[in-house]
Design a protein around this motif. Structure first.
Motif, short mmCIF file in Angstrom:
data_model
loop_
_atom_site.label_atom_id
_atom_site.label_comp_id
_atom_site.label_asym_id
_atom_site.label_seq_id
_atom_site.Cartn_x
_atom_site.Cartn_y
_atom_site.Cartn_z
N ARG A 98 0.87 -1.24 0.06
CA ARG A 98 0.05 -0.06 0.09
C ARG A 98 0.92 1.38 -0.05
O ARG A 98 1.84 1.41 0.78
CB ARG A 98 -0.80 0.00 1.26
N ILE A 99 0.64 2.03 -0.95
CA ILE A 99 1.60 3.34 -0.90
C ILE A 99 0.96 4.32 -0.22
O ILE A 99 -0.43 4.80 -0.17
CB ILE A 99 1.57 3.74 -2.54
N VAL A 100 1.75 4.77 0.67
CA VAL A 100 1.43 5.96 1.43
C VAL A 100 1.40 7.51 0.87
O VAL A 100 0.77 8.27 0.85
CB VAL A 100 1.97 5.75 2.96
N SER A 101 2.85 7.42 0.26
CA SER A 101 3.00 8.87 -0.30
C SER A 101 4.26 8.20 -1.53
O SER A 101 4.91 7.56 -1.29
CB SER A 101 3.51 9.82 0.70
N GLY A 102 4.22 9.33 -2.48
CA GLY A 102 5.54 9.24 -3.52
C GLY A 102 4.80 8.38 -4.74
O GLY A 102 3.86 7.76 -4.28
N GLY A 103 5.50 8.16 -5.76
CA GLY A 103 5.07 7.75 -6.85
C GLY A 103 6.25 6.92 -7.87
O GLY A 103 7.22 6.90 -7.36
N ALA A 104 5.99 6.68 -8.98
CA ALA A 104 6.75 5.89 -9.70
C ALA A 104 8.07 6.52 -10.02
O ALA A 104 9.00 5.78 -10.52
CB ALA A 104 6.05 5.44 -10.97
N ASP A 105 8.12 7.86 -9.78
CA ASP A 105 9.64 8.47 -10.18
C ASP A 105 10.57 8.35 -8.68
O ASP A 105 11.33 9.10 -8.84
CB ASP A 105 9.18 9.95 -10.55
N ALA A 106 9.98 7.71 -7.86
CA ALA A 106 11.06 7.58 -6.69
C ALA A 106 12.25 7.28 -7.05
O ALA A 106 12.87 6.49 -7.74
CB ALA A 106 10.12 6.78 -5.66
N ASP A 107 13.12 8.05 -6.10
CA ASP A 107 14.51 7.69 -6.12
C ASP A 107 15.07 6.64 -5.26
O ASP A 107 16.19 5.90 -4.99
CB ASP A 107 15.44 8.90 -5.77
N ALA A 108 13.99 6.32 -3.93
CA ALA A 108 14.26 5.38 -2.84
C ALA A 108 12.74 5.35 -2.32
O ALA A 108 12.10 5.90 -2.57
CB ALA A 108 15.21 5.93 -2.01
N ALA A 109 12.91 4.05 -1.53
CA ALA A 109 11.68 3.51 -0.76
C ALA A 109 11.57 3.27 0.61
O ALA A 109 12.83 2.56 0.90
CB ALA A 109 10.99 2.61 -1.59
N VAL A 110 10.99 3.47 1.36
CA VAL A 110 11.01 2.78 2.61
C VAL A 110 9.55 2.17 2.89
O VAL A 110 8.37 2.57 2.65
CB VAL A 110 10.82 3.89 3.74
N LEU A 111 9.44 0.89 3.35
CA LEU A 111 8.22 -0.03 3.50
C LEU A 111 8.29 -0.17 4.98
O LEU A 111 9.46 -0.39 5.86
CB LEU A 111 8.37 -1.18 2.92
N VAL A 112 7.03 0.35 5.69
CA VAL A 112 6.76 0.08 7.02
C VAL A 112 5.97 -1.01 7.25
O VAL A 112 5.05 -1.29 6.77
CB VAL A 112 6.15 1.34 7.47
N LEU A 113 6.31 -1.86 8.34
CA LEU A 113 5.88 -3.23 8.86
C LEU A 113 5.38 -3.10 10.06
O LEU A 113 6.13 -2.89 11.06
CB LEU A 113 6.95 -4.41 8.29
N HIS A 114 4.17 -3.02 10.39
CA HIS A 114 3.58 -3.05 11.83
C HIS A 114 4.00 -4.45 12.47
O HIS A 114 4.18 -5.48 11.86
CB HIS A 114 2.20 -2.41 11.79
N GLY A 115 3.44 -4.56 13.73
CA GLY A 115 3.46 -5.77 14.67
C GLY A 115 2.20 -6.57 14.43
O GLY A 115 1.55 -6.53 13.43
N GLY A 116 2.19 -7.62 15.07
CA GLY A 116 1.06 -8.62 14.99
C GLY A 116 1.23 -9.58 16.32
O GLY A 116 1.45 -9.29 17.20
N ARG A 117 1.14 -10.77 15.89
CA ARG A 117 0.86 -11.95 16.90
C ARG A 117 1.78 -13.14 16.53
O ARG A 117 2.10 -13.44 15.29
CB ARG A 117 -0.43 -12.48 17.13
N GLU A 118 1.83 -13.93 17.60
CA GLU A 118 2.84 -15.14 17.21
C GLU A 118 1.90 -16.03 16.54
O GLU A 118 2.40 -16.67 15.41
CB GLU A 118 3.23 -15.61 18.65
N THR A 119 0.59 -16.13 16.65
CA THR A 119 -0.20 -17.16 15.82
C THR A 119 -1.48 -16.08 15.75
O THR A 119 -1.95 -15.54 16.43
CB THR A 119 -0.52 -18.36 16.51
N GLY A 120 -2.03 -16.42 14.47
CA GLY A 120 -3.37 -15.78 14.24
C GLY A 120 -3.81 -15.61 12.71
O GLY A 120 -2.96 -15.10 12.01
N ARG A 121 -4.72 -16.33 12.31
CA ARG A 121 -5.17 -16.41 10.78
C ARG A 121 -6.38 -15.35 10.36
O ARG A 121 -6.54 -15.37 9.33
CB ARG A 121 -5.85 -17.80 10.53
N GLU A 122 -6.71 -14.69 11.44
CA GLU A 122 -7.77 -13.65 11.14
C GLU A 122 -6.93 -12.56 10.29
O GLU A 122 -5.84 -12.26 10.45
CB GLU A 122 -8.03 -13.09 12.56
#
Length: 236
Positions: A18-42
């Protein structure tokens, strides 16, 4: 460790990016990964607390970035748990990296992850586009691999009062990663825990500075730069 879609052509299933900001002309990118759980299929949802917790990092990263055209995005998890050998968030991260390459080409990427997302970010660092990882209070079980971090920069921030993930495990993982050829830094945030709430400004500023250091070595604050050069855990 506890408590923690549109389709793009060429990729099966829901998009992992999911793009938060920026476009196809980007020179670099940062991807943010949030937390979760040890197990969980929901399903993981953007309004879950783990995802909301990462939103302030978007602006912090953009402000500190050494690139004007920076793309900031998030990884969409299909489910909330790591789920053992399925390693679902890792697979989602790998799919997001492939989608990102389709969108912007071969640009340097930094992965910024919290808790379970920190584990996924560290594990996905072997992708050739990934320049480095910033892991916040990462979940670091014993015998986690580190060879994928060779020739990357890995910066860990961990609160000394964390009762969900172990700061000592982060220190040990970074020690092994440095032995395996990574540039590493471990910054221990004093007086704070897993939720990164007491000293939130320190987390946001330092994580953003670490992203800047990875994208342009020497561009960050002396604190981060010196920590990477020494590899010795530091209290902040």
């Amino acid at each position: 460790m506890t408590g923690m879609h549109g389709t793009r052509e060429g990729h099966a299933g829901p998009s992992a990016l999911r793009i938060v900001s920026g476009g196809a002309d980007a020179d670099a990118a940062v991807l943010v990964l949030h937390g979760g759980r040890e197990t969980g299929r929901e399903p993981a949802r953007p309004w879950h607390l783990a995802a909301l917790r990462m939103r302030p990092f978007f602006a912090a990263v953009r402000e500190a970035a050494p690139y004007e055209r920076l793309l900031v995005g998030t990884v969409r998890y299909r489910c909330r748990g790591w789920n053992g050998s399925s390693a679902d968030p890792l697979r989602d991260t790998e799919r997001a990296l492939a989608e990102l390459a389709d969108r912007v080409g071969d640009v340097p990427v930094v992965l910024l992850g919290h808790s379970m997302g920190g584990r996924a970010a560290l594990r996905a660092a072997g992708d050739p586009r990934v320049r480095g990882v910033v892991a916040l209070a990462p979940w670091c079980p014993e015998r986690e691999p580190t060879v994928q971090l060779r020739d990357r920069t890995a910066v860990v921030l961990h609160g000394d009062r964390d009762r969900i993930t172990d700061p000592r495990a982060s220190i040990e993982l970074m020690r092994r990663a440095r032995t395996d050829g990574a540039r590493t830094a471990t910054l221990v945030v004093t007086g704070d825990g897993h939720a990164m709430l007491r000293r939130y400004g320190v987390w946001h500023r330092t994580a953003a500075a670490a992203v800047a250091e990875i994208l342009a070595p020497g561009a960050a604050t002396a604190l981060v730069r010196n920590a990477v050069e020494s590899g010795t855990p530091r209290m902040i």
